[in-house]
Write an enzyme that holds these catalytic residues in place. Structure first.
Site, mmCIF file in Angstrom:
data_model
loop_
_atom_site.group_PDB
_atom_site.id
_atom_site.type_symbol
_atom_site.label_atom_id
_atom_site.label_comp_id
_atom_site.label_asym_id
_atom_site.label_seq_id
_atom_site.Cartn_x
_atom_site.Cartn_y
_atom_site.Cartn_z
ATOM 1 C CD GLU A 169 32.183 32.055 44.245
ATOM 2 O OE1 GLU A 169 31.999 33.452 44.226
ATOM 3 O OE2 GLU A 169 33.156 31.705 45.043
ATOM 4 C CG ASN A 209 36.445 27.084 41.012
ATOM 5 O OD1 ASN A 209 36.770 26.102 41.440
ATOM 6 N ND2 ASN A 209 36.612 28.460 41.769
ATOM 7 C CG HIS A 245 36.675 28.565 50.565
ATOM 8 N ND1 HIS A 245 38.029 28.772 50.921
ATOM 9 C CD2 HIS A 245 36.403 28.874 49.281
ATOM 10 C CE1 HIS A 245 38.318 29.195 49.628
ATOM 11 N NE2 HIS A 245 37.403 29.433 48.890
ATOM 12 C CD GLU A 274 38.434 29.274 45.176
ATOM 13 O OE1 GLU A 274 38.133 29.918 46.124
ATOM 14 O OE2 GLU A 274 38.315 29.443 43.914
ATOM 15 C CG ASP A 276 39.996 27.980 53.184
ATOM 16 O OD1 ASP A 276 39.038 27.570 52.974
ATOM 17 O OD2 ASP A 276 40.421 29.003 52.610
HETATM 18 C C1 XIL Z 1 39.625 35.904 47.794
HETATM 19 C C2 XIL Z 1 40.930 36.129 47.750
HETATM 20 O O1 XIL Z 1 41.715 35.001 48.670
HETATM 21 C C3 XIL Z 1 41.070 37.365 48.729
HETATM 22 O O2 XIL Z 1 42.289 37.805 48.755
HETATM 23 C C4 XIL Z 1 40.168 38.533 48.046
HETATM 24 O O3 XIL Z 1 40.051 39.676 48.713
HETATM 25 C C5 XIL Z 1 38.795 38.030 47.826
HETATM 26 O O4 XIL Z 1 39.120 36.914 46.806
HETATM 27 N N1 XIL Z 1 36.098 32.061 46.050
HETATM 28 C C6 XIL Z 1 37.145 32.544 45.193
HETATM 29 C C7 XIL Z 1 38.380 33.152 45.342
HETATM 30 O O5 XIL Z 1 36.853 32.076 43.878
HETATM 31 O O6 XIL Z 1 38.599 33.860 44.092
HETATM 32 C C8 XIL Z 1 38.046 33.833 46.494
HETATM 33 O O7 XIL Z 1 39.425 34.554 46.881
HETATM 34 C C9 XIL Z 1 37.652 33.183 47.565
HETATM 35 C C10 XIL Z 1 36.314 32.683 47.320
#
Ligand code: XIL
Length: 365
Positions: A169, A209, A245, A274, A276
Site C-alpha cells: 500500500e 501488494n 477487498h 486478500e 473477501d
Molecule cells: C488487517 C487485519 O485483517 C486486521 O486484523 C488488522 O486489525 C488490520 O489489518 N490490507 C492489508 C492487511 O494488507 O494487512 C489488512 O489486515 C487488511 C487491509
C-alpha cells in the site's frame, strides 16, 4: 496419490492439522465437521491460501489461542494449500522493540503450515501501518534500520517462505505516493526494500501488494510505472498482489479483468492476495439471506473465473482469502457494519460462496 491419502485421512477423521502446544485451546476434544467431498486445495494445482490469525491479541480467531483453535486449524489445513499471517509478521508484532524480535507466533504459523504441506506467503515487510512505536519515532540511521528489519526477518524464514509482500500500500487511490515514515526518512525506499529482500533470500518471489488497483486505473498506473522504473534499474520484482477487498456491487468484473490483463501484458505474476466479498456494503441487511448467499456464490465464481481466464498458468501466484470464517473476518470491525464476506460460516460450514469458488476452479483448470 497424495490427494488419495489426504482424502482417506479426512474420511477417517484423522486430524492433519495438529500443531504442537495448543496453549489455551480448550477444543481439542470436539470433532470438527469436515465434509468429505473434495477440498478446495485438491481442486487445483495453484496455491489456494487463507490468512490466519495467530496471536493472543487476536484471540477470538487465533489458531493458537482461540477456544476454537483446533477447529480453525483443522478447517484451514483441510481446505487450503497456502497460508499468510493476518497480522503476526507485521513489524508491530514481529519486531516490537528495536533490539527484540518476537518470532513465537509467526514460527507457530510456519510450523503449522509445514506440518500440513502448505506453502507460506510473507506479509508484510514495509507498510505505513502496524508499526511499533520505536520505529515510528526512530531517530537513528533509517537506511540501516530498514536493512536490519528486512534482512533479519527474511533471513529467519528464508528456507520456509516462498514469496513476500515486500511493500504494501505505497500509493494512494489517485496514484500519488502515500506519505509514511518510510517516504519521509528514506529516499527511494521502495526500490531499496526489494533489493534488500532479494539479497537476503534470492529464491523468494517478490510482490507489491495493494487494494483498489483492480478498480482505479490511475492507481494501477502508478504501480506499473514503478515496475517499469525498477526494470530499467535492474531492481527485482516478480508480481502484483491484488488485495480484492470488494463487495457485491463493486468493482465490475470487466474492470477486474482489465487490471489483471495489464499486469499479464508486462509479464508480471498476479496473486489475489486478500479476497473477501462484502454483501452488506450499504448496511441494509441484518443477516445473510439465501438470496444474498446465492448472489455471493455467483460473485465469487465470476471473480475467480476472471482470474483464471485472464492470468495464464505460469503467471498465477495463487488466490488467498482474507480469513477463514465469517465470524473471524476483519471487515465488520473495520467498517462497523455486519457482514459475511468469506467462504465458511461461523459454524465452519461451507457457504454457497465456497461452491462458487469451487465451480470456477473446476471449470477453468
Ligand atoms: C488487517 C487485519 O485483517 C486486521 O486484523 C488488522 O486489525 C488490520 O489489518 N490490507 C492489508 C492487511 O494488507 O494487512 C489488512 O489486515 C487488511 C487491509
Amino acid at each position: 496419490m497424495q490427494k488419495f491419502i489426504r482424502h482417506l485421512a479426512i474420511v477417517a477423521g484423522i486430524g492433519l492439522a495438529a500443531c504442537g502446544g495448543g496453549q489455551s485451546d480448550q477444543s481439542a476434544a470436539t470433532t470438527p465437521t469436515i465434509p468429505s467431498s473434495p477440498m478446495l486445495r485438491d481442486q487445483t494445482t495453484i496455491p489456494i491460501g487463507v490468512a490466519l490469525a495467530v496471536g493472543s491479541f487476536e484471540q477470538a480467531s487465533s489458531i493458537r489461542y482461540s477456544p476454537q483453535a483446533s477447529q480453525l486449524r483443522n478447517l484451514a489445513a483441510h481446505e487450503f494449500s497456502s497460508v499468510v499471517a493476518e497480522n503476526v509478521m507485521k513489524p508491530e508484532f514481529i519486531h516490537p522493540q528495536e533490539d527484540q524480535y518476537n518470532w513465537s507466533d509467526a514460527d507457530y504459523l510456519v510450523k503449522f503450515a509445514k506440518d500440513n504441506g502448505m506453502r507460506i506467503h510473507g506479509h508484510t515487510l514495509v507498510w505505513y501501518n502496524a508499526l511499533p512505536s520505536w520505529m515510528s519515532n526512530y531517530t537513528g540511521d533509517w537506511d540501516a534500520m530498514l536493512a536490519d528489519h528486512i534482512t533479519t526477518v527474511v533471513s529467519h524464514y528464508s528456507s520456509d517462505i516462498n514469496s513476500w509482500d515486500v511493500v504494501n500500500e505505497a500509493f494512494l487511490d489517485d496514484g500519488s505516493a502515500r506519505p509514511s515514515i518510510w517516504s519521509t526518512h528514506i529516499s527511494d525506499y521502495i526500490a531499496k526494500a526489494y533489493v534488500l529482500v532479494h539479497a537476503a533470500d534470492p529464491d523468494a518471489e517478490l510482490y507489491y501488494n495493494d487494494y483498489n488497483i483492480e478498480a482505479m486505473p490511475k492507481k494501477l498506473d502508478a504501480v506499473l510505472n514503478m515496475v517499469t522504473n525498477f526494470r530499467n534499474r535492474d531492481i527485482p520484482i516478480d508480481g502484483i498482489g491484488f488485495q480484492l477487498h470488494i463487495d457485491r456491487y463493486w468493482p465490475s468484473v470487466t474492470d477486474i479483468r482489465q487490471a489483471f490483463s495489464r499486469c499479464v501484458a508486462m509479464g508480471l505474476k498476479v496473486r489475489i492476495s486478500e479476497l473477501d466479498i462484502r454483501m452488506n456494503p450499504n448496511n441494509t441487511a441484518t443477516t445473510l439471506t439465501p438470496e444474498l448467499a446465492e448472489l455471493q456464490r455467483q460473485r465469487y465464481r465470476d471473480v475467480i473465473t476472471a482470474y483464471l481466464e485472464t492470468v495464464p498458468y505460469d503467471l498465477r501466484g495463487g488466490i488467498t482469502v482474507w480469513g477463514l470464517t465469517d465470524a473471524t473476518s476483519w471487515t465488520p470491525g473495520y467498517y462497523h457494519i455486519p457482514d459475511w464476506p468469506l467462504l465458511f460460516d461461523a459454524n465452519f460450514q461451507r457457504k454457497p460462496a465456497w461452491t462458487g469458488m469451487s465451480e470456477a476452479l473446476i471449470a477453468t483448470p
